[in-house]
Design an enzyme around this catalytic site. Structure first.
Site, short mmCIF file in Angstrom:
data_model
loop_
_atom_site.label_atom_id
_atom_site.label_comp_id
_atom_site.label_asym_id
_atom_site.label_seq_id
_atom_site.Cartn_x
_atom_site.Cartn_y
_atom_site.Cartn_z
N LYS A 62 56.74 93.78 81.80
CA LYS A 62 56.46 93.25 83.14
C LYS A 62 56.86 91.82 83.41
CE LYS A 62 54.69 95.84 85.42
NZ LYS A 62 55.09 96.97 86.39
N SER A 279 51.15 102.66 75.37
CA SER A 279 52.04 103.16 76.08
C SER A 279 53.46 103.49 75.28
CB SER A 279 52.27 102.42 77.31
OG SER A 279 53.12 101.41 77.37
N1 PMP Z 1 53.08 100.30 79.53
C1 PMP Z 1 52.53 99.41 79.72
C2 PMP Z 1 51.74 98.51 78.37
C3 PMP Z 1 52.37 98.55 81.05
O1 PMP Z 1 51.89 97.40 81.07
C4 PMP Z 1 52.94 98.99 82.11
C5 PMP Z 1 52.96 98.38 83.34
N2 PMP Z 1 51.86 98.83 84.23
C6 PMP Z 1 53.71 100.42 81.99
C7 PMP Z 1 53.61 100.93 80.83
C8 PMP Z 1 54.49 101.16 82.97
O2 PMP Z 1 55.40 100.24 83.66
P1 PMP Z 1 55.74 100.64 85.14
O3 PMP Z 1 54.76 99.67 86.05
O4 PMP Z 1 57.12 99.88 85.51
O5 PMP Z 1 55.80 101.88 85.51
#
Ligand code: PMP
Length: 319
Positions: A62, A279
């Site tokens: 991010k 994630s």
């Molecule tokens: N994984 C993590 C740990 C995140 O912080 C985020 C951001 N919300 C995401 C996945 C998803 O990324 P995006 O917001 O670009 O879809």
């Protein structure tokens, strides 16, 4: 050659010379692409690669969109020194804003769900960000509602980038993550797998990859239910759908179970030496699911952050 004795960047708030400012900003992006050799071995000759996004200075993917939204705000004149940057975030975007705010001398106010946990709260407070705690039962949607409310009541005080509806979010990935992957795979990527939060990573990277390689398969993944505990990800059917998200971008969407994501986190730590967040575990579980149906190919996924912030989750202790 010896380096000049410059003052540390993050402790010189309010007096950051221009060249210092650029140093931290230049540390964002250009992360390593790691092949998952042992986990990938079970699907050989298909290869699986993960982009090690914890190498960013704020520790996650991010940093890219947060920086781009700030630069865009500056370029369009919407972000000036008298404004407070306000946004809703479940964690990593907040860390990125807080870090960049400290380095670039902007005040940061973040709406975060109350259950983000003590570690993430400490990180945000340590960078000097102001936190507005929101209803934990409403998750990231509760934080979004609160940010909208604060902004609507006093629009002149705030710069509200609104990461869910800001094109500078996905454009950061279009300009950096996509080209990096193309270069790091020598253009050999055949499948891109990414989770959906704001969807910026998937939308921007996917658009860039598709332009260069029309045959690339773009696969999004989501948690398989609303109460998933996979930090940073959204279950779109039960969430406020981000304005930047277009489900037509994906050739395929898959659903990942929390249990499988957690198991993969343990495998990544023990078999690859990668202590990554949930994630990222979900991303590799998804990539492996895709790989099992292929005879050959080069799959790239995103390892959004490290596991350190989440070590209070019980599953890490499992044998
Ligand atoms: N994984 C993590 C740990 C995140 O912080 C985020 C951001 N919300 C995401 C996945 C998803 O990324 P995006 O917001 O670009 O879809």
């Amino acid at each position: 050659m010896s380096q000049p004795a410059d003052p540390p960047i993050l402790s010189t708030r309010g007096a950051v010379p221009t060249d210092q400012r650029h140093r931290l900003v230049e540390c964002v992006g250009n992360t390593p692409l790691l092949e998952l050799r042992r986990i990938g071995a079970e699907v050989a000759p298909v290869r699986i690669f993960g982009k090690a996004e914890w190498y960013n200075p704020g520790g996650s993917v991010k940093d890219r969109p947060a920086l781009n939204m700030i630069l865009d705000g500056e370029a369009t004149g919407r972000l000036t020194k008298d404004k407070i940057l306000l946004d809703a975030t479940s964690g990593n975007t907040g860390v990125a804003y807080a870090m960049l705010g400290a380095a670039l001398d902007y005040r940061i106010k973040l709406c975060v769900p109350k259950n983000i946990g003590p570690i993430r709260q400490r990180i945000l407070e340590s960078y000097g960000a102001e936190l507005v705690m929101t209803d934990p039962t409403k998750g990231s949607d509760g934080a979004i509602e609160k940010a909208r409310e604060i902004y609507a009541a006093d629009p002149d005080t705030y710069f509200y980038p609104d990461q869910y509806n800001n094109d500078a979010n996905w454009r950061a990935h279009y300009a950096t993550t996509g080209p990096e992957i193309l270069e790091q795979t020598n253009g050999e990527i055949t499948h891109f797998v990414a989770g959906l939060g704001t969807s910026g990573t998937f939308m921007g990277t996917g658009k860039r990859l598709r332009e260069d390689k029309p045959d690339v398969r773009l696969i999004s993944f989501q948690p398989d239910g609303p109460m998933h505990g996979l930090e940073g990800l959204k279950h779109m059917p039960t969430s406020i759908v981000p304005g930047i998200y277009d489900e037509a971008r994906a050739d395929q969407n898959i659903w990942v179970r929390t249990e499988d994501a957690q198991k993969m986190c343990l495998r990544l730590a023990r078999e690859e030496g990668l202590l990554v967040g949930m994630s990222a575990g979900a991303a590799v579980a998804g990539a492996l699911q895709i790989a099992r149906d292929l005879k050959e190919g080069t799959i790239v996924t995103i390892l959004c952050d490290s596991g350190h912030k989440y070590l209070d989750f019980e599953f890490w202790g499992r044998k």
